[in-house]
Design a protein around this motif. Structure first.
Motif, PDB file in Angstrom:
ATOM      1  N   ILE A 189       0.841  -1.208   0.000  1.00  0.00           N
ATOM      2  CA  ILE A 189       0.000   0.000   0.000  1.00  0.00           C
ATOM      3  C   ILE A 189       0.875   1.257   0.000  1.00  0.00           C
ATOM      4  CG2 ILE A 189      -1.724   1.301   1.324  1.00  0.00           C
ATOM      5  CD1 ILE A 189      -2.730  -1.255  -0.247  1.00  0.00           C
ATOM      6  N   ALA A 190       1.971   1.241   0.731  1.00  0.00           N
ATOM      7  CA  ALA A 190       2.894   2.384   0.710  1.00  0.00           C
ATOM      8  C   ALA A 190       3.434   2.601  -0.703  1.00  0.00           C
ATOM      9  CB  ALA A 190       4.033   2.160   1.700  1.00  0.00           C
ATOM     10  N   LEU A 191       3.765   1.512  -1.395  1.00  0.00           N
ATOM     11  CA  LEU A 191       4.215   1.619  -2.790  1.00  0.00           C
ATOM     12  C   LEU A 191       3.097   2.154  -3.668  1.00  0.00           C
ATOM     13  CD1 LEU A 191       6.261   1.143  -5.093  1.00  0.00           C
ATOM     14  CD2 LEU A 191       5.352  -1.206  -5.231  1.00  0.00           C
ATOM     15  N   ARG A 192       1.876   1.679  -3.451  1.00  0.00           N
ATOM     16  CA  ARG A 192       0.736   2.148  -4.247  1.00  0.00           C
ATOM     17  C   ARG A 192       0.589   3.660  -4.140  1.00  0.00           C
ATOM     18  NH1 ARG A 192      -5.310   0.531  -2.444  1.00  0.00           N
ATOM     19  NH2 ARG A 192      -4.756   2.000  -0.788  1.00  0.00           N
ATOM     20  N   GLU A 193       0.657   4.180  -2.917  1.00  0.00           N
ATOM     21  CA  GLU A 193       0.450   5.613  -2.719  1.00  0.00           C
ATOM     22  C   GLU A 193       1.602   6.441  -3.289  1.00  0.00           C
ATOM     23  OE1 GLU A 193      -2.608   6.680  -1.854  1.00  0.00           O
ATOM     24  OE2 GLU A 193      -2.941   4.523  -2.038  1.00  0.00           O
ATOM     25  N   ALA A 194       2.826   5.974  -3.141  1.00  0.00           N
ATOM     26  CA  ALA A 194       3.969   6.680  -3.743  1.00  0.00           C
ATOM     27  C   ALA A 194       3.855   6.659  -5.260  1.00  0.00           C
ATOM     28  CB  ALA A 194       5.285   6.044  -3.292  1.00  0.00           C
ATOM     29  N   THR A 195       3.455   5.521  -5.811  1.00  0.00           N
ATOM     30  CA  THR A 195       3.285   5.392  -7.264  1.00  0.00           C
ATOM     31  C   THR A 195       2.204   6.347  -7.749  1.00  0.00           C
ATOM     32  OG1 THR A 195       3.982   3.076  -7.156  1.00  0.00           O
ATOM     33  CG2 THR A 195       2.805   3.762  -9.128  1.00  0.00           C
ATOM     34  N   TYR A 196       1.109   6.433  -7.005  1.00  0.00           N
ATOM     35  CA  TYR A 196       0.044   7.370  -7.377  1.00  0.00           C
ATOM     36  C   TYR A 196       0.571   8.796  -7.422  1.00  0.00           C
ATOM     37  CZ  TYR A 196      -3.942  10.463  -7.097  1.00  0.00           C
ATOM     38  OH  TYR A 196      -4.817  11.485  -7.337  1.00  0.00           O
ATOM     39  N   ARG A 197       1.253   9.207  -6.376  1.00  0.00           N
ATOM     40  CA  ARG A 197       1.725  10.598  -6.319  1.00  0.00           C
ATOM     41  C   ARG A 197       2.714  10.901  -7.442  1.00  0.00           C
ATOM     42  NH1 ARG A 197       1.388   9.240  -0.763  1.00  0.00           N
ATOM     43  NH2 ARG A 197       3.622   8.748  -0.695  1.00  0.00           N
ATOM     44  N   VAL A 198       3.608   9.954  -7.745  1.00  0.00           N
ATOM     45  CA  VAL A 198       4.588  10.167  -8.815  1.00  0.00           C
ATOM     46  C   VAL A 198       3.890  10.315 -10.158  1.00  0.00           C
ATOM     47  CG1 VAL A 198       6.387   8.993 -10.173  1.00  0.00           C
ATOM     48  CG2 VAL A 198       6.567   9.106  -7.680  1.00  0.00           C
ATOM     49  N   PHE A 199       3.027   9.380 -10.504  1.00  0.00           N
ATOM     50  CA  PHE A 199       2.395   9.423 -11.823  1.00  0.00           C
ATOM     51  C   PHE A 199       1.337  10.516 -11.921  1.00  0.00           C
ATOM     52  CE2 PHE A 199       4.335   5.202 -12.176  1.00  0.00           C
ATOM     53  CZ  PHE A 199       4.955   5.353 -13.411  1.00  0.00           C
ATOM     54  N   HIS A 200       0.695  10.874 -10.812  1.00  0.00           N
ATOM     55  CA  HIS A 200      -0.248  11.989 -10.838  1.00  0.00           C
ATOM     56  C   HIS A 200       0.511  13.288 -11.120  1.00  0.00           C
ATOM     57  CE1 HIS A 200      -2.977  15.121  -9.338  1.00  0.00           C
ATOM     58  NE2 HIS A 200      -3.919  14.301  -9.778  1.00  0.00           N
TER      59      HIS A 200
END
Length: 195
Positions: free
Chosen positions: A70-81
């Motif tokens: 989940i931590a990876l999911r949220e970091a991935t979201y912020r980067v690609f957003h």
């Protein structure tokens, strides 16, 4: 759960909806068992591999592995957003993806199958996170990174626009596209009534 993003790491990001709300209404992977189910549907893990992971799904280690995913999911979201909206990803978020990828490589068994492939033991609880980190790095270093878009103004999901002319506007036309068309039509009707 729809798989509309064009990249597994973005489909994982899209397991929260809607993204624009301060407190999301739905999280499709609230625990490790749900993460396994999602990864089978996404094609990351085979049904045999899922059975192996399910044997440990209620352990403390599985709960910790879920937290790391989940931590990876949220970091991935912020980067690609940030990329999709013309911003610059935060260094901390880029480091989170790098660290997850480095962890994946450190635990990988290299195999040659006409190209280099990383594999992990079937019972490694972090295997799903490793595959997602690998996919995120692949997308970040590909020309398609410039085609990542955010579904607006509806849900905030991310997707890779693979249309020839780069005209895709929604994660899915049959859901968000229809909602947006109805919303615009309602606004036009309201404007005509008051105008």
């Amino acid at each position: 759960m729809d798989f509309v993003a064009g990249a597994q790491c973005l489909d994982f990001v899209n397991t929260v909806e809607p993204r624009y709300e301060p407190a999301p209404v739905s999280d499709y992977v609230p625990d490790y068992r749900a993460l396994i189910g999602w990864s089978v549907k996404a094609g990351l893990v085979s049904t045999t591999g899922a059975r192996t992971l399910r044997r440990q799904a209620d352990s403390r280690a599985a709960k910790a592995a879920h937290g790391r995913a989940i931590a990876l999911r949220e970091a991935t979201y912020r980067v690609f957003h940030a990329i999709a909206t013309g911003g610059v990803p935060a260094e901390d978020d880029l480091r989170s993806i790098r660290d997850a990828y480095a962890d994946a490589v450190a635990h990988a068994v290299p195999r040659w199958e006409d190209e280099l492939r990383w594999t992990w033991p079937a019972d490694d609880l972090d295997r799903i996170r490793y595959l997602l980190a690998e996919d995120a790095v692949r997308l970040l270093t590909s020309p398609q990174v410039d085609r990542v878009k955010v579904c607006r103004p509806t849900c905030g999901w991310l997707f890779v626009d693979l249309t020839r002319n780069g005209s895709r506007r929604w994660c899915a036309t049959e859901t968000c596209g229809v909602r947006e068309k109805i919303r615009r039509q309602s606004l036009r009707r309201a404007a005509r009534r008051t105008g």
